[in-house]
Structures are given as C-alpha cells and as structure tokens.
Design a protein around this motif. Structure first.
Motif, PDB file in Angstrom:
ATOM      1  N   GLU A 117      -3.703  -2.040  17.191  1.00  0.00           N
ATOM      2  CA  GLU A 117      -2.594  -1.075  17.294  1.00  0.00           C
ATOM      3  C   GLU A 117      -2.052  -0.910  18.718  1.00  0.00           C
ATOM      4  N   PHE A 174      -9.279   0.307   4.686  1.00  0.00           N
ATOM      5  CA  PHE A 174      -8.306  -0.485   5.444  1.00  0.00           C
ATOM      6  C   PHE A 174      -8.987  -1.639   6.191  1.00  0.00           C
ATOM      7  N   VAL A 207       0.850  -1.190   0.000  1.00  0.00           N
ATOM      8  CA  VAL A 207       0.000   0.000   0.000  1.00  0.00           C
ATOM      9  C   VAL A 207       0.890   1.245   0.000  1.00  0.00           C
ATOM     10  N   HIS A 244      -3.026  -4.552   4.503  1.00  0.00           N
ATOM     11  CA  HIS A 244      -2.331  -3.587   3.649  1.00  0.00           C
ATOM     12  C   HIS A 244      -1.063  -3.129   4.343  1.00  0.00           C
ATOM     13  N   TYR A 263     -10.353  -1.026  16.552  1.00  0.00           N
ATOM     14  CA  TYR A 263      -9.101  -1.468  15.914  1.00  0.00           C
ATOM     15  C   TYR A 263      -7.898  -0.789  16.577  1.00  0.00           C
ATOM     16  N   TRP A 264      -8.048   0.495  16.812  1.00  0.00           N
ATOM     17  CA  TRP A 264      -6.957   1.293  17.398  1.00  0.00           C
ATOM     18  C   TRP A 264      -6.545   0.736  18.767  1.00  0.00           C
ATOM     19  N   LEU A 279      -4.624   4.386   4.160  1.00  0.00           N
ATOM     20  CA  LEU A 279      -5.915   4.245   3.499  1.00  0.00           C
ATOM     21  C   LEU A 279      -6.978   4.855   4.417  1.00  0.00           C
TER      22      LEU A 279
HETATM   23  N1  HBI Z   1      -3.852   2.611   6.418  1.00  0.00           N
HETATM   24  N2  HBI Z   1      -2.052   1.780   5.244  1.00  0.00           N
HETATM   25  C1  HBI Z   1      -2.712   1.913   6.399  1.00  0.00           C
HETATM   26  N3  HBI Z   1      -2.199   1.335   7.526  1.00  0.00           N
HETATM   27  C2  HBI Z   1      -2.852   1.425   8.711  1.00  0.00           C
HETATM   28  O1  HBI Z   1      -2.377   0.871   9.723  1.00  0.00           O
HETATM   29  C3  HBI Z   1      -4.053   2.136   8.764  1.00  0.00           C
HETATM   30  C4  HBI Z   1      -4.537   2.731   7.581  1.00  0.00           C
HETATM   31  N4  HBI Z   1      -5.681   3.427   7.619  1.00  0.00           N
HETATM   32  C5  HBI Z   1      -6.466   3.555   8.844  1.00  0.00           C
HETATM   33  C6  HBI Z   1      -5.871   2.867  10.007  1.00  0.00           C
HETATM   34  N5  HBI Z   1      -4.755   2.248   9.918  1.00  0.00           N
HETATM   35  C7  HBI Z   1      -6.463   2.806  11.389  1.00  0.00           C
HETATM   36  O2  HBI Z   1      -5.982   3.831  12.200  1.00  0.00           O
HETATM   37  C8  HBI Z   1      -7.957   2.750  11.524  1.00  0.00           C
HETATM   38  O3  HBI Z   1      -8.526   3.955  11.081  1.00  0.00           O
HETATM   39  C9  HBI Z   1      -8.571   1.569  10.892  1.00  0.00           C
END
Ligand code: HBI
Ligand code: FE
Length: 399
Positions: free
Chosen positions: A302, A226, A217, A236, A297-298, A221
């Motif tokens: 993450e 994403f 990627v 990605h 997700y965060w 995104l």
């Molecule tokens: N895009 N390429 C990429 N990598 C990520 O880790 C990523 C993203 N877009 C949004 C995102 N992470 C998150 O912070 C959430 O918004 C899903």
C-alpha cells in the motif's frame, strides 16, 4: 454456525488402519467434507491424513481428536474456523482456490451502508448503484468470468479526472516497474481517460504476466481473508467507483485505486512473488501474526517506496492512486527508514492521514527475501507451499 475443521493425523501403513480412524470419526456422528493424504515426511511408511468436517461445536472437535489419539499418531487440530475455544489450534485457512468462495459475504463494510462521512452517504442513487455492482462480487464463484459493467458517463468522468491527474505524475514519481507496465495496460486492457477498464480483461492480462488474477469483492475483507487470497495469487478487487463529488478523494478502496495503484505492480514477477510470500505466511497464522503481516502489507503493497539508482520512487498502491500523498511521500517532510520486517511489523500507522513514516525497499527480490526470513520466525507448527498446477496449498513437514 458450523466450525469448519481440519484434523491432521498420521498412521503406520497397515491394512485397515485408515478404516479404524474413519470409524472413530464416524462414531462421533460426523460426515467428512474432504480427505487428503500423502506419504509422511517424518517416518518412512507412515502416511499423513488431513480430514475436513463441519463440527457443531468446539466440544465435538475435541471429541473427534480424542477418539483418534489411541489409534493414530500426531493428532493435531489444524484449523477450527477461527474458534476461540480451540485457541491452541491453528485457525482455518483456504486449502483450495474454491475455498475463497467462502469469503464473499464476510466483508467488513458494504456498499449499501456507507459511513456518515463518506462523500456518497446521502446520495441514494449512488448507494443503489453500489449495491448493484457489489451484487456481482457477492455471488461470484471461482472460475467464472468477472461480469462486465456498463459504467455510466458520470462514473467514466470521475475515472477520467483521476486518470489524468495521476498519469501526469507517474513519470517523475512512480517506480520503473510501474512505468514499464503502464503502456502495456493502455495497449491491451483499455486503460485511458475515456473508459474504465473491465476487471475480466485486466485479470486475464495479469494471469499471462505473473499468474495473478482478480476476484471481485464487495468491500473491505478482514486482514486474514484478504492476505490469504494473496497465497493463491488472487487479488480481491473492488469494482465500484468513488463518489463523483470528490474525484480525488476516497476513504476506501475503489476501482481507481485497484486499477491505477495495484494492478501495474501485480504484472511484475518479482513483486508478484513478494506479495504471495506475505499471503503464504498468513495461512493459519495467529491473530497477532496476522496483525504483523497486515502492517508489513500496509508499508509495502500500500505505502511502499523503493530506491532506484540515486532516486526514491513510489510503488505502494495507496501512494500511486493518491494525487496528494504521491507528491508528499517523495518530499522531505516524512521520515524514511530502511525496510526491516521485524521493525516494520511493529510500526503504528494512521489510516486516514498521510503516513509520517515510510520504509524504503532496496528491490522487490530483497524485500521478498526479508519477508520470507521474517515468516520463518513466526510460530506456526507447519510450513506451506502453493501448487500452481492444482491451485492448492500443500502442507509440509510438521515443525
Ligand atoms: N480488503 N477488499 C479489500 N481491499 C484491501 O486493500 C484490503 C482489504 N482488507 C484489509 C486490507 N486491505 C489491508 O489493509 C491489510 O489489513 C491486509
Ligand atoms: Fe489497496
């Protein structure tokens, strides 16, 4: 700009019934790009149809739906390319793996245009190198092998500095799932301080472990795109590396973050299931629900931490790839709360500072169950299932 549209309708089995519907669509001067059918779940002998086409405007979408209403049942605009005028409809989402190809040139930030405070912003050679690497992602198509990159010595040294710092902390800070996989990545994928592993090799390894694959990627995104990728067990991944002037800092994802933080966890079956669960929930979700899922997700993929015996360990990639925050998250400074999706989804968070709050998962299985429960509470007129044989999304009973 075309509006990629999907319309659903049902017909009762009778000779020529579908023909009538297609004639009605044709009368609007539209050519279909795909048509799928299945026996209806709601009435015996009824059939559900999903037709895709590119509409020129919202009006045309409404006209097609209207013209089907007298001759079909349950006419529904399922996706209309995120078009606001059709806000009552469900946003477009990828139905087949190849649909992910449409994300490639939709990145929010690109390597060529770095923010003024990016460590590489004033380094023309760095920017040119980024453009060279992101070009691979821009033109990548589903099914192709991810092209090899010959990383320079400067890039390898940056990777080596990060690798050595972080791997020294993993035994005391990383969750056991991460520690279990790491030696396998060293053995099978060329992980080590003297070379940057190739995405293609890592992707093949993950595919064998859990069916997850990597897709190159260009940069960030949208949350929707994403998360949609995760529904297909596709992650990605960036392929470029942070600027050499600040090896322990990056304001954005880079190959160190992806390979050291994310990849080890995607090799774990329970974590893979958990991640895909968020992805499936994101398909066709409203903008508000995408925001909630992105927040979940965060605080998990993450910045998640988890209980392991009488200890707490890190499993979030943002933690496992950050020397400073990995130390901080397990100290007594931040606040720690139990992982309850309804509450997590509302939590505000800083993007550039260390997190003031972390949520503790009891296990990936437990977290997956909670996310599934949360996803079922979101308002979406249908449910989805991933068919791994056809690499496509099946839509189940209209709610
Ligand atoms: N895009 N390429 C990429 N990598 C990520 O880790 C990523 C993203 N877009 C949004 C995102 N992470 C998150 O912070 C959430 O918004 C899903
Ligand atoms: Fe990440």
């Amino acid at each position: 700009m075309y509006i990629m549209t999907t319309i659903h309708f049902s017909i009762t089995d009778r000779v020529g019934a579908l023909d009538d519907c297609l004639a009605a669509i044709k009368a609007n001067n539209i050519s279909l790009t795909r048509i799928e059918s299945r026996p209806s779940k709601t009435a015996e002998w009824d059939y559900d149809f999903f037709v895709d086409f590119n509409a020129t405007d919202a009006d045309q979408v409404r006209k097609v739906a209207k013209s089907l209403e007298p001759i079909a049942k349950q006419v529904q605009i399922v996706g209309a390319g995120g078009n606001d005028e059709l806000a009552e409809s469900v946003p477009w989402f990828p139905r087949k793996m190849v649909d992910l190809d449409t994300f490639a040139d939709k990145v929010l930030e690109m390597g060529e245009e770095l923010d003024a405070d990016h460590p590489g912003a004033k380094d023309a050679a760095y920017r040119a190198r980024r453009a060279e690497i992101t070009k691979i992602a821009k033109t990548y198509k589903t099914g192709q092998p991810i092209p090899h990159i010959d990383y320079t010595q400067v890039e390898i040294d940056t990777w080596g500095a990060v690798f050595n710092k972080l791997t020294a902390m993993f035994p005391t800070h990383a969750c056991r799932e991460h520690q279990h996989v790491f030696p396998l990545l060293v053995q099978n994928c060329g992980y080590g301080p003297h070379q940057i592993p190739q995405l293609e090799v890592v992707s093949k390894f993950l595919k064998d472990c859990t069916g997850f694959t990597l897709r190159p990627v260009m940069g960030l995104l949208t949350s929707r795109d994403f998360l949609n990728g995760l529904a297909f067990r596709v992650f990605h991944s960036t392929q470029y590396i942070r600027h050499h002037s600040k090896p322990l800092y990056t304001p954005e994802p880079d190959v160190c973050h992806e390979l050291l933080g994310h990849v080890p966890l995607f090799a774990n079956p329970d974590f893979a299931d958990f991640s895909q669960e968020i992805g499936l929930a994101s398909l066709g979700a409203s903008d508000e629900d995408i925001e909630r899922l992105a927040t979940i997700y965060w605080f998990t993929v993450e910045f998640g931490i988890c209980r392991q015996g009488d200890q707490i360990r890190a499993y979030g990639a943002g933690l496992l790839s950050s020397f400073g925050e990995l130390e901080y998250c397990l100290s007594d400074k931040p606040e720690i709360r139990p992982f309850e999706p309804v509450k997590v989804a509302q939590q505000k968070y800083p993007i550039t500072d260390y997190q003031p709050v972390y949520f503790v998962a009891e296990s990936f299985k437990d977290a997956q169950m909670r996310v599934r429960e949360f996803a079922n509470s979101l308002n979406r007129p249908f449910s989805v299932r991933y068919n791994a044989y056809t690499e496509s999304i099946e839509m189940l009973d209209s709610k």
